[in-house]
Structure formats: C-alpha cells, structure tokens
Design a protein around this motif. Structure first.
Motif, PDB file in Angstrom:
ATOM      1  N   UNK A  95       4.421   1.058  -1.002  1.00  0.00           N
ATOM      2  CA  UNK A  95       4.627   1.476  -2.393  1.00  0.00           C
ATOM      3  C   UNK A  95       5.511   2.723  -2.440  1.00  0.00           C
ATOM      4  N   UNK A  96       5.610   3.432  -1.306  1.00  0.00           N
ATOM      5  CA  UNK A  96       6.319   4.717  -1.295  1.00  0.00           C
ATOM      6  C   UNK A  96       7.802   4.581  -1.574  1.00  0.00           C
ATOM      7  N   UNK A  98       0.804  -1.213   0.000  1.00  0.00           N
ATOM      8  CA  UNK A  98       0.000   0.000   0.000  1.00  0.00           C
ATOM      9  C   UNK A  98       0.840   1.268   0.000  1.00  0.00           C
ATOM     10  N   UNK A  99       0.164   2.365  -0.275  1.00  0.00           N
ATOM     11  CA  UNK A  99       0.780   3.680  -0.204  1.00  0.00           C
ATOM     12  C   UNK A  99       0.496   4.378   1.127  1.00  0.00           C
TER      13      UNK A  99
END
Lengths: 129, 97
Positions: free
Chosen positions: A107-108, A85-86
């Motif tokens: 995801x960052x 996830x972000x």
C-alpha cells in the motif's frame, strides 16, 4: 463479442481502503467485489471464481497470510492470491512466500502504483511489487 | 487516478480523526492492551494515508505504530501529536479550497 471483464476480490478491514481501491479498479474496467471481514469473504467467495484475490495482512480476526493459506489449501482456490498491506516489502515477501501465496502488493506505493501492479498481474505479470 | 485523493480526502480525514481519537483515548487510559490498540489504529491509518499518497502522514503513522509495538510511550505521544497537527493542517487546507 466483448471480452469479459476481469474480476478481483479484495478483503480488507478498512472500509475506506475498500472504497478507494474499488473506485480505482472500476475506473480501469475491472469488476470488483469487496469483503470487510471473514464472514463477508466466505459469502462472496462461494460460487465465485475471481481472477485475482487480494488480502490485507493485519486484520482483527486473522492474519491475511493465514486466510490466504486456508483459501489455497483447504478451499482449494486456484485464483492468484496476493497479500495487500502496509508492511514493508521484506516482511510482506516473507509472509507471502511462507504461506505459499503468489505475491504481494504494498500500500506504501500509493493507489496509482497499486492499479498498475494489478493490471500487470492480470496481464500475466511477475511475482512481487 | 486523477481526483481520487480529492474525492476521498474528507473520508480520509473522518477516518483519521476517529483513529486518532481511539488511539489517544487508549494512550490516556494506559491499560495493558492500550499499546496494541494504538498500533492497530495507526497501522490502519498508515495504510489509508499511503494509498492516498499522503506520504508524510503515512510515515508518521507507521512511526507511531512502531513506537507502540516497542512500548515507547514517549514516542507514541510525540507521533500522535504530530499526526493530530498534520491532519488539522490538511483539514484547514481542504476547507480553504
């Protein structure tokens, strides 16, 4: 005798994210199965035994941590299930922990970091990243 | 991972354009679920940008998402404009290669 390729199943509602991670992981020698929604996931997970399942968190139909919890507790899947996830790390860590899942990948950090983390997990690496 | 960003740049820009169009439409309509829609689109855009290591765009999309979630319409407005400008610049940069 060749070593069987490790397989990864990824659920994400972004077709672009799915294509990026598929290409990145296949370049590294993994077999990748993609699911864009829950119906897709259900079709693709039946009879399969992936080495790793990655689930996006914020999806239109459901939160990924809830999906992961169902896969673990109701479908009795034993494969490692990680959130992908972000969201920021503390939020992801909490969601993964509360759902009883194995960890999270952000995801960052970008695609290179993601691939490194997947390799670490499948080589027997630690809980979170 | 060489070449992945270049390989997927046009797809990213296409997705970004669509997400921005939908977010701007929702912002203009100002319906009760507009902010939720904007947050969803921007969350998606942030994830796609971050994965392709477009850090600044990812951060701005996250800022827009956060503004939408707290009901800050001025913040949404400002960040949507910034994102439109950033993606246009990226598009121009891609075209000139």
């Amino acid at each position: 005798m060749t070593t069987p390729r490790k397989s990864i199943l990824i659920l994400d509602d972004s077709p672009l994210i799915l294509e990026i991670v598929r290409e990145a992981l296949e370049r590294e020698g993994f077999d990748v199965t993609l699911a864009g929604d829950l119906r897709d996931l259900d079709r693709r997970i039946t009879g399969e035994n992936p080495n790793l399942i990655l689930i996006d968190v914020n999806m239109p139909e459901a939160f990924g941590d809830d999906v992961g919890q169902v896969l673990r507790e109701v479908r009795k899947l034993t494969a490692p299930i990680w959130l992908f996830s972000n969201l920021d790390d503390p939020a992801l860590e909490q969601r993964a922990r509360e759902a009883g899942l194995d960890g999270f990948i952000s995801k960052r950090s970008g695609i290179e970091s993601f691939v490194r983390r997947v390799r670490q997990i499948l080589d027997g690496g630690g809980p979170s990243a | 991972m060489e070449g992945l960003r270049e390989r997927f740049m046009s797809r990213f820009l296409e997705s970004a354009r669509r997400r921005l169009d939908r977010a701007e439409e929702a912002h203009g309509a100002a319906t009760s679920d507009a902010l939720g829609l904007i947050a969803t689109e921007m969350h998606g855009m942030a994830g796609e940008a971050s994965l392709l290591e477009l850090g600044a765009i990812g951060q701005t999309a996250r800022a827009c998402e956060e503004a939408a979630r707290r009901g800050d319409r001025a913040g949404v407005d400002e960040t949507l404009r910034a994102l439109r400008a950033a993606t246009a610049a990226l598009e121009n940069g891609s075209r000139h290669r």
